[in-house]
Structures are given as C-alpha cells and as structure tokens.
Design a protein around this motif. Structure first.
Motif, mmCIF file in Angstrom:
data_model
loop_
_atom_site.group_PDB
_atom_site.id
_atom_site.type_symbol
_atom_site.label_atom_id
_atom_site.label_comp_id
_atom_site.label_asym_id
_atom_site.label_seq_id
_atom_site.Cartn_x
_atom_site.Cartn_y
_atom_site.Cartn_z
ATOM 1 N N ALA A 1 -2.292 5.860 0.805
ATOM 2 C CA ALA A 1 -1.442 4.911 0.093
ATOM 3 C C ALA A 1 -0.477 5.571 -0.875
ATOM 4 O O ALA A 1 0.293 4.897 -1.522
ATOM 5 N N ALA A 2 -0.531 6.873 -1.019
ATOM 6 C CA ALA A 2 0.345 7.536 -1.987
ATOM 7 C C ALA A 2 1.752 7.656 -1.421
ATOM 8 O O ALA A 2 1.934 8.116 -0.301
ATOM 9 N N PRO A 3 2.782 7.233 -2.160
ATOM 10 C CA PRO A 3 4.154 7.368 -1.674
ATOM 11 C C PRO A 3 4.524 8.833 -1.478
ATOM 12 O O PRO A 3 4.042 9.717 -2.196
ATOM 13 N N VAL B 1 0.817 -1.217 0.000
ATOM 14 C CA VAL B 1 0.000 0.000 0.000
ATOM 15 C C VAL B 1 0.849 1.264 0.000
ATOM 16 O O VAL B 1 0.316 2.359 -0.234
ATOM 17 N N ASN B 2 2.134 1.150 0.260
ATOM 18 C CA ASN B 2 3.012 2.322 0.260
ATOM 19 C C ASN B 2 4.452 1.846 0.236
ATOM 20 O O ASN B 2 4.742 0.706 0.631
ATOM 21 N N ASN B 3 5.356 2.690 -0.214
ATOM 22 C CA ASN B 3 6.771 2.306 -0.231
ATOM 23 C C ASN B 3 7.634 3.542 -0.438
ATOM 24 O O ASN B 3 7.151 4.594 -0.874
ATOM 25 N N ASP C 1 0.247 6.838 8.354
ATOM 26 C CA ASP C 1 -0.654 6.687 7.214
ATOM 27 C C ASP C 1 -1.164 5.259 7.057
ATOM 28 O O ASP C 1 -2.190 5.029 6.405
ATOM 29 N N PHE D 1 4.739 8.282 7.457
ATOM 30 C CA PHE D 1 4.605 7.065 6.662
ATOM 31 C C PHE D 1 3.935 5.964 7.487
ATOM 32 O O PHE D 1 3.019 5.274 7.008
#
Length: 285
Positions: A116-118, A92-94, A110, A107
């Motif tokens: 989920a937006a990086p 979902v994120n990275n 969230d 991070f």
C-alpha cells in the motif's frame, strides 16, 4: 476513452455502485483526468492497456475532473493525472503525474499483494505534476532531466508540451519532438506535432476579426482553421459543422480533414470528439 468492459466512465451517479460496492469484489483504479491535460493523455492508454491485459483483475474508472469536480474534491485532487487504487472501500495506494510503464505495472501488481505504500515520485512524476499549476517550474524540471539524458522521450515530449502551452514557442518545440516516433510517448508527440501544424495558419487578432464575417462554407472552414490555430477547438468544430450544413461535399473533404486533426489534439476517443463525430456524420450521411 477506449471501449472495454474493464474501463468505465465515472460519475457521481455510479460512484457508489462501481467504487464503494465494487471494490469489495476486486480493486478499482480511479484515473482523474481532463481533456486539456497533456500528461493525462500520455497516461490514459497505458492504464487502459493494463486494464485489458489483466482482464478483470481490476476495474479502471476514468473521471473527468471538469465534469465531476465534486468527486475530485472528495479525493482532494490537486494535480492531474491523479490515480487512486481502492480496495474494500478504502484508498490503498495513489500517485500523481506520469509513471513509466514498468512502474505502472508494479503499481497494479501491488494491488494483489497488499502493498500500500505509494511509489517514490520520480523526476518525471514531479515534472508532470508541476504542469498543472506551475509550467515554468515544469519546464525547468524537464530541462534538468534532459541535461542528464538528452534523448529521454518523456522529457522531450514533456518540455515540448510545456513550451506549446504558450504561443510562439513552436520553433523550440519542433526539434524536441523529432525522432519520438515509437514507444509510450509517440502518440503524445504526434498530438503536439498536430498542434504545431494547426498553428501554421496566420491567426493574429486581425486575422480572426476579418474571418468573423464568414458567410460561405469555404469562409467558415477558413475561420475554423484560425480558431483551431488559436486553440479554440470547440469554436473550430462548431464552424466546421456549419460549413458542412452549407456544403455537404465540402463536409466530406476539407471539413472532415480538419475535424480529424482537431480530434487528434483533443483526443480521438474523448467524449467531445465522439459527440462532434456523430454530429458531423449526421450531416453527411
């Protein structure tokens, strides 16, 4: 790796249970790292600190890419540190590289809000990511950061790390590390200072060749100093163990002292340091 119930070491064997199945109960944050990666060492204590603070709100899995290349390939990891958040079996994120603690907290926060937006890569993120494949470009990126913020500890430590990736740059690295004694980057600054200290021993090819004939415990310690100065930390630790086998008293003094300095470089709680620590203790006690 810090001992904690909220931090686990990832392997192919436990990946299904911990990540795929476990992420349906709580978020899993995966940290891809390697023992030789300086930015990884800077990021690791921040992630572990948050895992312990959150006390089960998420689980941190640390995956050594050298030991688990298949998992790194599965996530298409191109640079490290690389961090992925997994929830319900899905990423979902990275992000890749270092994040300041405030952004790292966001991070993690969230994960509970569905965001989920990086995060948009910062100059520090970009410089740290470049270290894994283009050190020249990474050095220029850190210099650009210092041009606008000369006292930025992240940029100072990052540039020093890049400089020390090649021999002969110690005089340029020393002033960059001066004054970085507190805060998030102090541990990495101290690690780099230890590398500089170890390199003070003459370690040219001729020095190494002459030392290879070591037979006494003292001579093996001298050889270990040369190997450590050249960055062959495994070879250095092997020679130190051999010296401890020959002379237990020396093992408790010079051998132990140099071994601790090497641990400081490779990571005091890294799997390799833990292994050699146990092997030395078994010889001394």
């Amino acid at each position: 790796m810090a001992a904690s119930q909220w931090v686990v070491e990832g392997t192919m064997e436990n990946f299904q249970q911990v990540v795929v199945d476990g992420s349906r109960e709580r978020p899993i944050v995966i940290d891809f790292w390697a023992p030789w990666c300086g930015p990884c060492r800077a990021l690791a204590p921040l992630l572990e600190k948050l895992a312990n603070e959150k006390a089960g709100e998420f689980l941190l899995m640390k995956i050594n890419t050298d030991e688990n290349p298949d998992l790194a390939q599965m996530f298409q990891v191109e640079g490290i540190p690389a961090v992925f958040a997994v929830r319900d079996g899905q990423v979902v994120n990275n992000f890749t590289g270092l994040l300041p603690e405030a952004q790292l907290r966001q991070f993690i926060d969230d994960l509970g809000t569905g965001a989920a937006a990086p995060a948009e890569p910062t100059p520090l993120d970009q410089a740290a990511e470049l270290e894994s494949h283009d050190r020249g470009a990474a050095g220029n990126a850190y210099r650009a950061m210092l041009a606008t913020a000369p006292d930025d500890p992240a940029a100072r430590v990052g540039l020093a790390r890049v400089l020390l990736s090649a021999p002969g740059n110690e005089p340029q690295a020393i002033p960059l590390l001066s004054g970085v004694d507190f805060g998030d980057f102090a541990t990495e600054a101290q690690r780099l200072k230890t590398i500089i200290h170890l390199r003070e021993v003459p370690h040219a090819d001729a020095d190494l060749t002459a030392a290879r004939s070591a037979t006494t415990a003292e001579a093996k310690v001298a050889l270990a100093r040369i190997l450590a100065a050249r960055g062959d930390y495994t070879g250095a630790m092997d020679e130190l163990l051999a010296a401890a086998d020959d002379d237990r008293q020396l093992g408790r003094t010079a051998v132990r002292d140099l071994m601790l300095k090497v641990f400081e470089v490779i990571g005091p709680r890294s799997p390799q340091a833990d292994d050699y620590r146990k092997r030395l203790q078994s010889r001394l006690y």
